[in-house]
Design a protein around this motif. Structure first.
Motif, mmCIF file in Angstrom:
data_model
loop_
_atom_site.group_PDB
_atom_site.id
_atom_site.type_symbol
_atom_site.label_atom_id
_atom_site.label_comp_id
_atom_site.label_asym_id
_atom_site.label_seq_id
_atom_site.Cartn_x
_atom_site.Cartn_y
_atom_site.Cartn_z
ATOM 1 N N GLU A 1 0.877 -1.170 0.000
ATOM 2 C CA GLU A 1 0.000 0.000 0.000
ATOM 3 C C GLU A 1 0.910 1.214 0.000
ATOM 4 O OE1 GLU A 1 -1.784 3.404 1.026
ATOM 5 O OE2 GLU A 1 -0.685 2.459 2.688
ATOM 6 N N ASN A 2 0.629 2.186 -0.871
ATOM 7 C CA ASN A 2 1.667 3.180 -1.163
ATOM 8 C C ASN A 2 2.071 4.050 0.017
ATOM 9 O OD1 ASN A 2 0.153 5.894 -1.471
ATOM 10 N ND2 ASN A 2 -1.016 4.567 -2.831
ATOM 11 N N GLN A 3 1.145 4.408 0.892
ATOM 12 C CA GLN A 3 1.540 5.236 2.034
ATOM 13 C C GLN A 3 2.384 4.430 3.020
ATOM 14 O OE1 GLN A 3 -1.357 8.379 3.364
ATOM 15 N NE2 GLN A 3 -2.841 7.042 2.344
ATOM 16 N N PHE A 4 1.993 3.193 3.254
ATOM 17 C CA PHE A 4 2.758 2.330 4.156
ATOM 18 C C PHE A 4 4.125 2.014 3.554
ATOM 19 C CE2 PHE A 4 3.722 -1.648 6.442
ATOM 20 C CZ PHE A 4 3.424 -1.257 7.742
ATOM 21 N N GLY A 5 4.150 1.799 2.240
ATOM 22 C CA GLY A 5 5.403 1.474 1.578
ATOM 23 C C GLY A 5 6.401 2.610 1.600
ATOM 24 N N VAL A 6 5.934 3.828 1.308
ATOM 25 C CA VAL A 6 6.825 4.992 1.284
ATOM 26 C C VAL A 6 7.184 5.440 2.694
ATOM 27 C CG1 VAL A 6 6.988 7.437 0.652
ATOM 28 C CG2 VAL A 6 6.044 5.779 -0.982
ATOM 29 N N ASN A 7 6.171 5.590 3.539
ATOM 30 C CA ASN A 7 6.392 6.177 4.862
ATOM 31 C C ASN A 7 7.105 5.235 5.821
ATOM 32 O OD1 ASN A 7 5.009 8.333 3.815
ATOM 33 N ND2 ASN A 7 3.141 8.002 5.000
ATOM 34 N N LEU B 1 9.893 11.203 11.212
ATOM 35 C CA LEU B 1 8.793 12.165 11.223
ATOM 36 C C LEU B 1 7.456 11.434 11.134
ATOM 37 C CD1 LEU B 1 11.185 14.133 10.610
ATOM 38 C CD2 LEU B 1 9.493 15.526 9.400
ATOM 39 N N THR B 2 6.569 11.760 12.041
ATOM 40 C CA THR B 2 5.235 11.200 12.058
ATOM 41 C C THR B 2 4.249 12.358 12.025
ATOM 42 O OG1 THR B 2 3.723 9.683 13.220
ATOM 43 C CG2 THR B 2 5.152 11.067 14.597
ATOM 44 N N SER B 3 3.019 12.136 12.415
ATOM 45 C CA SER B 3 2.028 13.198 12.572
ATOM 46 C C SER B 3 0.997 12.710 13.564
ATOM 47 C CB SER B 3 1.363 13.543 11.229
ATOM 48 O OG SER B 3 0.299 12.659 10.965
ATOM 49 N N GLY C 1 -1.768 12.071 12.931
ATOM 50 C CA GLY C 1 -2.554 11.061 12.242
ATOM 51 C C GLY C 1 -2.305 9.662 12.765
ATOM 52 N N PHE C 2 -1.200 9.453 13.501
ATOM 53 C CA PHE C 2 -0.926 8.127 14.054
ATOM 54 C C PHE C 2 -2.028 7.673 15.004
ATOM 55 C CE2 PHE C 2 0.811 10.397 17.755
ATOM 56 C CZ PHE C 2 0.466 9.558 18.813
ATOM 57 N N MET C 3 -2.810 8.601 15.499
ATOM 58 C CA MET C 3 -3.891 8.251 16.427
ATOM 59 C C MET C 3 -5.141 7.760 15.713
ATOM 60 S SD MET C 3 -3.575 11.163 19.406
ATOM 61 C CE MET C 3 -3.851 12.569 18.314
ATOM 62 N N TYR C 4 -5.137 7.789 14.377
ATOM 63 C CA TYR C 4 -6.338 7.427 13.624
ATOM 64 C C TYR C 4 -6.041 6.391 12.546
ATOM 65 C CZ TYR C 4 -7.572 11.809 15.869
ATOM 66 O OH TYR C 4 -7.770 12.804 16.790
ATOM 67 N N PRO C 5 -5.490 5.231 12.931
ATOM 68 C CA PRO C 5 -5.235 4.170 11.958
ATOM 69 C C PRO C 5 -6.488 3.307 11.785
ATOM 70 C CG PRO C 5 -4.467 3.458 14.080
ATOM 71 C CD PRO C 5 -5.058 4.837 14.285
ATOM 72 N N PHE C 6 -6.337 2.203 11.107
ATOM 73 C CA PHE C 6 -7.406 1.220 11.078
ATOM 74 C C PHE C 6 -7.615 0.665 12.486
ATOM 75 C CE2 PHE C 6 -5.743 0.870 6.669
ATOM 76 C CZ PHE C 6 -6.913 1.168 5.988
ATOM 77 N N GLN D 1 -2.217 4.536 9.636
ATOM 78 C CA GLN D 1 -1.509 3.265 9.787
ATOM 79 C C GLN D 1 -0.008 3.451 9.565
ATOM 80 O OE1 GLN D 1 -2.607 -0.946 7.938
ATOM 81 N NE2 GLN D 1 -1.927 0.455 6.344
ATOM 82 N N SER D 2 0.341 4.190 8.519
ATOM 83 C CA SER D 2 1.764 4.399 8.220
ATOM 84 C C SER D 2 2.443 5.268 9.267
ATOM 85 C CB SER D 2 1.928 5.012 6.829
ATOM 86 O OG SER D 2 1.502 6.363 6.790
ATOM 87 N N LYS D 3 1.723 6.265 9.769
ATOM 88 C CA LYS D 3 2.306 7.158 10.774
ATOM 89 C C LYS D 3 2.415 6.469 12.132
ATOM 90 C CE LYS D 3 3.761 9.345 8.419
ATOM 91 N NZ LYS D 3 5.053 10.058 8.257
ATOM 92 N N LEU D 4 1.486 5.572 12.433
ATOM 93 C CA LEU D 4 1.604 4.743 13.628
ATOM 94 C C LEU D 4 2.854 3.876 13.530
ATOM 95 C CD1 LEU D 4 0.551 3.453 16.270
ATOM 96 C CD2 LEU D 4 -0.828 1.918 14.831
ATOM 97 N N ALA D 5 3.095 3.311 12.347
ATOM 98 C CA ALA D 5 4.292 2.491 12.154
ATOM 99 C C ALA D 5 5.560 3.305 12.400
ATOM 100 C CB ALA D 5 4.293 1.908 10.735
ATOM 101 N N ASN D 6 5.569 4.570 12.007
ATOM 102 C CA ASN D 6 6.727 5.424 12.266
ATOM 103 C C ASN D 6 6.996 5.560 13.757
ATOM 104 O OD1 ASN D 6 5.880 7.703 9.543
ATOM 105 N ND2 ASN D 6 7.160 5.879 9.504
ATOM 106 N N VAL D 7 5.945 5.772 14.535
ATOM 107 C CA VAL D 7 6.102 5.922 15.987
ATOM 108 C C VAL D 7 6.588 4.617 16.610
ATOM 109 C CG1 VAL D 7 4.887 6.397 18.155
ATOM 110 C CG2 VAL D 7 4.327 7.719 16.099
ATOM 111 N N GLN D 8 5.950 3.519 16.242
ATOM 112 C CA GLN D 8 6.288 2.234 16.860
ATOM 113 C C GLN D 8 7.679 1.754 16.460
ATOM 114 O OE1 GLN D 8 2.815 -0.210 15.778
ATOM 115 N NE2 GLN D 8 2.260 -0.130 17.936
#
Length: 316
Positions: free
Chosen positions: A131-137, A167-169, A171-176, A202-209
């Protein structure tokens, strides 16, 4: 925290930086209307350049845009050493090639800033089927970290201070629901209107984790995630009208790029004792609150294991 980069950022003459996504994208690629680092990447380079870093490497796809950034940075700091490394984070083979080129040019890497990113893109896959956002981010940055990690570790051993910033945002609080949908990240995850934001979360949560996992597994390196704030860059400007309206409704304070890099620059340059390994930082230098998912160590451990398995065949 008041932050004046002109006075707070110290002399950086012993520091080598790598910043992903230092330039804008102007081709007709699928993501060209949404993939934009012209604001934060360029501004981070310009801000750090004024403090005499040993070298700044930066990545991106647009050679012409990179030449403009080098010109602008040298106008502000004529003696700064800048090198552009071509890298398309939609392609893991391109990421690997970029890592090889970086390591051919330097044996030290003090600060890696994982800055490049996409937001609210249409449902699509990267060249490797993510998925492009998860893949790039996430995935592309994870591969870059993997390949550069031995060099960063050696730098930490030598100097006592090497850092990886993700860098996250908020948005990490609003994944699936449940966080990362591991069984779905190799699909477009197109669930209709609004699902682009869950994919982004989902991608920004992955950045934090992933930053937290790096800190747990490689404690000699300072690894943190950071939210730059809501910044008036092309990544917002190029959103669809309804998407842009949503951003403005949810964020009452929107800053310009000059201020939007303050948190990145603080995390990159503040005294090591000021920064807590593995944590999330909000502007400027403030510890952020975690969500249920971002504080879930079992989930972050699963993300780590999944990521290592996905990247196991990618070596230098």
């Amino acid at each position: 925290m008041a932050f004046d980069p002109a006075t707070v950022i110290p002399d950086l003459s012993q520091k080598t930086f790598l910043i992903t996504g230092g330039e804008a994208f102007t081709d007709s690629h699928l993501l060209s209307s949404k993939l934009s680092t012209n604001g934060l990447g360029k501004q981070t380079i310009t801000t750090l350049a004024k403090h005499f870093p040993k070298h700044i490497y930066f990545t991106g796809r647009n050679v012409r845009g990179a030449e403009g950034i080098i010109h602008d940075a040298k106008s502000a700091a004529p003696s700064v050493k800048l090198t552009f490394i071509e890298c398309d984070q939609m392609s893991l083979s391109s990421v690997r090639g970029a890592a090889k080129e970086i390591l051919a040019q330097t044996s030290d890497l003090d600060v890696l800033i994982c800055n490049a990113g996409v937001m609210a893109t249409d449902a699509a896959l990267t060249k490797d089927g993510y998925e492009n956002q998860f893949g790039v981010n996430h995935v592309a940055h994870a591969l870059l970290v993997k390949l550069l990690l031995p060099t960063i570790e050696k730098t930490a051993e030598k100097t006592g201070d090497a850092r990886i910033l993700s860098l996250t945002s908020l948005g990490f609080m609003y994944p699936f629901p449940g966080g990362v949908q591991f069984d779905g990240v190799k699909t477009p995850q197109d669930f209709g209107p609004g699902s682009q934001w869950a994919r982004y979360g989902q991608s920004k949560l992955a950045n934090v984790q992933y930053a937290a996992e790096l800190a747990r597994r490689y404690p000699s390196i300072t690894s943190v995630s950071l939210h730059p704030g809501t910044v008036n860059t092309d990544i917002i400007g190029r959103l669809k009208p309804d998407e842009k309206d949503l951003v403005y409704q949810m964020n009452k304070v929107i800053v310009e790029p000059e201020e939007g890099v303050y948190n990145t620059c603080w995390c990159a340059t503040t005294t090591k004792s000021n920064i807590k390994n593995g944590e999330l930082y909000l502007p400027v230098g403030q510890l952020g609150e975690h969500s249920k998912e971002s504080s879930d160590k079992e989930l972050s451990g699963k993300l780590w294991t999944w990521t290592q398995k996905e990247l196991e065949d990618y070596r230098l």
